[in-house]
Enzyme design. Structure first.
Site, mmCIF file in Angstrom:
data_model
loop_
_atom_site.group_PDB
_atom_site.id
_atom_site.type_symbol
_atom_site.label_atom_id
_atom_site.label_comp_id
_atom_site.label_asym_id
_atom_site.label_seq_id
_atom_site.Cartn_x
_atom_site.Cartn_y
_atom_site.Cartn_z
ATOM 1 N N LYS A 122 5.651 8.106 21.440
ATOM 2 C CA LYS A 122 5.924 9.051 20.342
ATOM 3 C C LYS A 122 6.192 10.441 20.910
ATOM 4 C CE LYS A 122 2.753 9.256 17.156
ATOM 5 N NZ LYS A 122 1.709 8.878 16.183
ATOM 6 N N GLU A 141 16.057 12.174 14.373
ATOM 7 C CA GLU A 141 15.629 13.053 13.277
ATOM 8 C C GLU A 141 14.100 13.154 13.268
ATOM 9 O OE1 GLU A 141 17.331 15.023 11.678
ATOM 10 O OE2 GLU A 141 16.028 15.660 10.060
ATOM 11 N N ARG A 152 2.955 3.237 15.257
ATOM 12 C CA ARG A 152 1.670 2.674 14.809
ATOM 13 C C ARG A 152 1.286 1.472 15.665
ATOM 14 N NH1 ARG A 152 3.232 -1.702 15.043
ATOM 15 N NH2 ARG A 152 4.305 -3.066 13.608
ATOM 16 N N LYS A 183 -0.232 -2.175 15.232
ATOM 17 C CA LYS A 183 -0.330 -3.131 14.124
ATOM 18 C C LYS A 183 -1.785 -3.374 13.715
ATOM 19 C CE LYS A 183 2.233 -7.318 12.962
ATOM 20 N NZ LYS A 183 3.395 -6.692 12.343
ATOM 21 N N GLU A 225 19.073 -11.492 5.836
ATOM 22 C CA GLU A 225 19.306 -12.079 4.508
ATOM 23 C C GLU A 225 18.736 -11.162 3.409
ATOM 24 O OE1 GLU A 225 21.039 -14.695 3.825
ATOM 25 O OE2 GLU A 225 20.506 -14.769 1.677
ATOM 26 N N HIS A 238 16.617 -3.182 16.759
ATOM 27 C CA HIS A 238 15.316 -3.358 17.413
ATOM 28 C C HIS A 238 15.491 -3.528 18.918
ATOM 29 C CE1 HIS A 238 13.156 -5.069 13.589
ATOM 30 N NE2 HIS A 238 13.838 -3.974 13.334
ATOM 31 N N GLU A 261 7.758 -2.697 20.446
ATOM 32 C CA GLU A 261 9.034 -2.792 19.721
ATOM 33 C C GLU A 261 9.472 -1.400 19.267
ATOM 34 O OE1 GLU A 261 10.428 -5.854 16.471
ATOM 35 O OE2 GLU A 261 9.388 -4.227 15.470
ATOM 36 N N HIS A 310 9.346 -3.310 2.006
ATOM 37 C CA HIS A 310 8.117 -3.726 2.680
ATOM 38 C C HIS A 310 6.931 -3.650 1.712
ATOM 39 C CE1 HIS A 310 4.838 -3.643 5.647
ATOM 40 N NE2 HIS A 310 5.677 -4.287 6.434
HETATM 41 P P1 0O2 Z 1 6.372 18.030 11.841
HETATM 42 O O1 0O2 Z 1 5.570 19.256 11.991
HETATM 43 O O2 0O2 Z 1 6.151 17.352 10.534
HETATM 44 O O3 0O2 Z 1 7.812 18.227 12.176
HETATM 45 P P2 0O2 Z 1 1.406 12.564 14.617
HETATM 46 O O4 0O2 Z 1 0.277 11.719 15.140
HETATM 47 O O5 0O2 Z 1 1.006 13.519 13.540
HETATM 48 O O6 0O2 Z 1 2.207 13.198 15.715
HETATM 49 P P3 0O2 Z 1 2.146 10.334 13.062
HETATM 50 O O7 0O2 Z 1 0.706 10.062 12.931
HETATM 51 O O8 0O2 Z 1 3.015 9.234 13.586
HETATM 52 O O9 0O2 Z 1 2.425 11.583 13.968
HETATM 53 O O10 0O2 Z 1 2.619 10.841 11.699
HETATM 54 P P4 0O2 Z 1 3.648 10.227 10.699
HETATM 55 O O11 0O2 Z 1 3.118 10.498 9.339
HETATM 56 O O12 0O2 Z 1 3.932 8.825 11.070
HETATM 57 O O13 0O2 Z 1 4.936 11.123 10.904
HETATM 58 C C1 0O2 Z 1 5.480 11.436 12.162
HETATM 59 C C2 0O2 Z 1 6.388 12.601 12.028
HETATM 60 O O14 0O2 Z 1 7.511 12.199 11.235
HETATM 61 C C3 0O2 Z 1 5.753 13.797 11.342
HETATM 62 O O15 0O2 Z 1 6.246 14.923 11.991
HETATM 63 C C4 0O2 Z 1 6.340 13.758 9.950
HETATM 64 O O16 0O2 Z 1 6.501 15.044 9.400
HETATM 65 C C5 0O2 Z 1 7.692 13.149 10.204
HETATM 66 N N1 0O2 Z 1 8.185 12.479 9.000
HETATM 67 C C6 0O2 Z 1 7.614 11.465 8.308
HETATM 68 N N2 0O2 Z 1 8.383 11.109 7.273
HETATM 69 C C7 0O2 Z 1 9.475 11.917 7.297
HETATM 70 C C8 0O2 Z 1 10.650 12.016 6.497
HETATM 71 O O17 0O2 Z 1 10.852 11.292 5.536
HETATM 72 N N3 0O2 Z 1 11.564 12.980 6.881
HETATM 73 C C9 0O2 Z 1 11.382 13.777 7.969
HETATM 74 N N4 0O2 Z 1 12.319 14.662 8.306
HETATM 75 N N5 0O2 Z 1 10.282 13.713 8.721
HETATM 76 C C10 0O2 Z 1 9.346 12.793 8.406
HETATM 77 P P5 0O2 Z 1 5.431 15.656 13.125
HETATM 78 O O18 0O2 Z 1 5.925 15.106 14.418
HETATM 79 O O19 0O2 Z 1 3.950 15.527 12.895
HETATM 80 O O20 0O2 Z 1 5.859 17.132 13.038
HETATM 81 P P1 0O2 Z 2 4.917 -4.186 9.994
HETATM 82 O O1 0O2 Z 2 4.098 -3.666 11.064
HETATM 83 O O2 0O2 Z 2 4.173 -4.318 8.713
HETATM 84 O O3 0O2 Z 2 6.240 -3.483 9.842
HETATM 85 P P2 0O2 Z 2 9.450 -11.266 11.193
HETATM 86 O O4 0O2 Z 2 10.498 -10.534 10.377
HETATM 87 O O5 0O2 Z 2 8.286 -10.387 11.553
HETATM 88 O O6 0O2 Z 2 9.035 -12.517 10.523
HETATM 89 P P3 0O2 Z 2 10.146 -11.271 14.038
HETATM 90 O O7 0O2 Z 2 11.155 -12.073 14.760
HETATM 91 O O8 0O2 Z 2 8.748 -11.234 14.557
HETATM 92 O O9 0O2 Z 2 10.180 -11.739 12.526
HETATM 93 O O10 0O2 Z 2 10.552 -9.811 14.122
HETATM 94 P P4 0O2 Z 2 11.712 -8.969 13.491
HETATM 95 O O11 0O2 Z 2 12.591 -9.749 12.616
HETATM 96 O O12 0O2 Z 2 12.337 -8.241 14.605
HETATM 97 O O13 0O2 Z 2 10.867 -7.990 12.579
HETATM 98 C C1 0O2 Z 2 9.778 -7.288 13.002
HETATM 99 C C2 0O2 Z 2 9.621 -6.049 12.148
HETATM 100 O O14 0O2 Z 2 10.907 -5.615 11.672
HETATM 101 C C3 0O2 Z 2 8.805 -6.254 10.890
HETATM 102 O O15 0O2 Z 2 7.466 -6.102 11.177
HETATM 103 C C4 0O2 Z 2 9.309 -5.121 10.021
HETATM 104 O O16 0O2 Z 2 8.774 -3.880 10.433
HETATM 105 C C5 0O2 Z 2 10.780 -5.141 10.328
HETATM 106 N N1 0O2 Z 2 11.490 -6.072 9.437
HETATM 107 C C6 0O2 Z 2 12.109 -7.218 9.784
HETATM 108 N N2 0O2 Z 2 12.674 -7.792 8.714
HETATM 109 C C7 0O2 Z 2 12.402 -7.006 7.653
HETATM 110 C C8 0O2 Z 2 12.738 -7.069 6.261
HETATM 111 O O17 0O2 Z 2 13.401 -7.996 5.770
HETATM 112 N N3 0O2 Z 2 12.282 -6.057 5.470
HETATM 113 C C9 0O2 Z 2 11.561 -5.016 5.971
HETATM 114 N N4 0O2 Z 2 11.166 -4.068 5.125
HETATM 115 N N5 0O2 Z 2 11.222 -4.945 7.282
HETATM 116 C C10 0O2 Z 2 11.634 -5.914 8.108
HETATM 117 P P5 0O2 Z 2 6.336 -6.670 10.220
HETATM 118 O O18 0O2 Z 2 5.833 -7.935 10.785
HETATM 119 O O19 0O2 Z 2 6.776 -6.674 8.820
HETATM 120 O O20 0O2 Z 2 5.182 -5.672 10.457
#
Ligand code: 0O2
Ligand code: 0O2
Length: 253
Positions: free
Chosen positions: A11, A31, A36, A38, A104, A111, A130, A146
């Site tokens: 990250k 952007e 995370r 899992k 589908e 990925h 991933e 999702h």
């Molecule tokens: P800033 O100040 O917002 O630019 P962290 O542990 O805090 O570094 P984490 O836990 O992964 O990161 O947080 P999260 O919620 O997954 O979001 C990661 C970064 O993506 C955060 O920015 C969010 O502001 C940004 N983010 C999440 N959703 C959106 C979105 O829809 N649009 C935009 N532009 N940004 C988004 P930072 O890195 O904390 O810094």
């Molecule tokens: P999480 O952490 O909840 O996001 P799978 O789709 O998992 O049965 P495979 O081969 O393990 O099959 O992996 P694949 O297809 O590369 O997908 C892995 C991840 O891609 C998923 O994680 C999703 O994050 C995303 N993804 C794949 N297909 C879809 C979809 O149809 N819709 C959405 N919203 N996301 C998708 P997980 O397992 O959902 O975990």
């Protein structure tokens, strides 16, 4: 622990890449970045779904550590993929192009499965992670879908499924449309970046002016700055900056 560390490290690396572009006043194909590890419940669900033996989890479950890179435009995804391919701190196991070949469900994303070494106190451990690369539109759709899948346990009612399919098509069209005006958007964002840099420099100069005892002069400039921020002319902001810097040089002497 190694998965948590890998997510944190990756990250930071990708977030810094964005910072690097911004520092150079260049457009960033990244952007924002999220990541995370899992949830254990999701790991167990997947283990059951794919019949993975417990001792094979770390080799067969490829998304225990997951990084998501969001891009503004579809062609940014290729740029990010190429950047990842050149990195020396990870190796690519394989790639899945769900953009050319959407799933589908309507899911679109690129990925990359990687091997990533994590240095722990007990030595180096290579883990599999991933990286998902997608546009903001793809992300919006995938997040909503999702959540619905989570609620309905894969059995989304057909009327909602139809709407989701339509939404996927609309998200695709939105990405296509945005590609057509990307140059204008990038240009506007670059201008915004330039403008905020000048405003920061002006503010720093005003602080210098105050530290030289020129409080009244600084207030006058501050008023001009407030007006110019609204009008938004870069040339005028630049000349204001030059005037302040000339004054600072004069007062220093
Ligand atoms: P800033 O100040 O917002 O630019 P962290 O542990 O805090 O570094 P984490 O836990 O992964 O990161 O947080 P999260 O919620 O997954 O979001 C990661 C970064 O993506 C955060 O920015 C969010 O502001 C940004 N983010 C999440 N959703 C959106 C979105 O829809 N649009 C935009 N532009 N940004 C988004 P930072 O890195 O904390 O810094
Ligand atoms: P999480 O952490 O909840 O996001 P799978 O789709 O998992 O049965 P495979 O081969 O393990 O099959 O992996 P694949 O297809 O590369 O997908 C892995 C991840 O891609 C998923 O994680 C999703 O994050 C995303 N993804 C794949 N297909 C879809 C979809 O149809 N819709 C959405 N919203 N996301 C998708 P997980 O397992 O959902 O975990």
């Amino acid at each position: 622990m190694p998965y948590q560390q890998a997510v944190e490290e990756l990250k930071i690396k990708f977030k810094n890449m964005r910072k690097e572009y911004k520092c150079r006043n260049e457009y960033s194909p990244i952007e924002f970045v999220t990541g995370r590890v899992k949830e254990v419940s999701s790991i167990l669900e997947k283990v059951k779904k794919f019949n993975i033996p417990m001792d094979k989890i770390e080799y067969e479950l490829e998304d225990i550590a997951g990084i998501r890179i969001m891009c503004q435009f579809v062609d940014d995804i290729t740029k990010v993929v190429n950047i990842i391919r050149k990195r020396k701190d990870l190796s690519i196991v394989y790639e899945k192009d769900y953009i050319t070949n959407a799933k589908e469900s309507g899911y679109r994303s690129y990925h990359i499965i990687i091997r990533y070494p994590v240095n722990l106190s007990i030595g180096c451990k290579e883990i599999i992670a991933e990286i998902q690369i997608r546009t903001l539109g793809m992300n919006f759709w995938a997040t909503a879908e999702h959540s619905l899948n989570y609620k309905y346990k894969q059995h989304i009612p057909s009327n909602i499924k139809t709407k989701l399919k339509q939404a996927a098509d609309t998200a695709y069209q939105l990405d296509e449309l945005m590609m057509q005006i990307k140059d204008e958007i990038k240009d506007a964002q670059r201008l915004f970046g330039v403008k905020s840099n000048i405003v920061s420099n002006i503010n720093e100069s005003l602080v210098s002016l105050i530290s030289l005892g020129k409080v009244k002069e600084s207030s006058n400039y501050q008023l001009q700055l407030t007006t110019l921020i609204e009008i938004g002319d870069i040339n005028q902001l630049n000349s204001l900056l030059l005037s302040i810097q000339r004054d600072i040089d004069k007062y220093k002497k």
